[in-house]
Write a protein that holds these residues in place. Structure first.
Motif: not given
Length: 129
Positions: A20-21, A27-32
């Motif tokens: 998950p990490w 994912l949090i970075n690419l959600s930019s």
């Protein structure tokens, strides 16, 4: 493309507790991309791509070793800048929440990377996968 594929394959050889990490961080970075054309989103996207390039290159040369996390060190100036930018962003917005989450996750990742770097410098250099 093969070095990137090999790198991703080795990520998923890690114990499942880390999956998950290891999925959430990119994912949090690419959600930019959802916040483009905001300058902060461009900086996160570009810095993330630079980090991935560095890590893929290191992986191709050294294997899946604890040194790979130094690729994330390019996040340090980005995170400092983003923290200062928070004062210019409307609190309570999705964008503000995303930035807070990104700052928190990338900071935790850097702390893990620092521990891995210390372990590498102390001799733990065997590729894990």
């Amino acid at each position: 493309m093969k070095p990137l594929v090999d790198f991703v394959r080795n990520i998923f050889k890690m114990p499942m507790v880390w999956w998950p990490w290891m999925a959430g961080l990119p994912l949090i970075n690419l959600s930019s991309i959802f916040f483009l054309p905001r300058v902060e989103a461009w900086v996160v996207l570009g810095t993330g791509l630079l980090a991935a390039t560095i890590m893929t290159f290191l992986h191709a040369k050294l294997g899946y070793v604890r040194l790979l996390g130094i690729g994330h060190f390019v996040w340090i100036p980005m995170l400092i800048w983003l923290i200062f930018r928070l004062g210019h962003i409307l609190e309570g917005t999705l964008f503000y929440g995303w930035l807070l989450t990104l700052i928190a996750m990338d900071t935790v990742s850097l702390l893990i990377d620092i521990v891995d770097l210390v372990r590498y410098l102390r001799g733990d250099r065997t590729p894990r996968y």
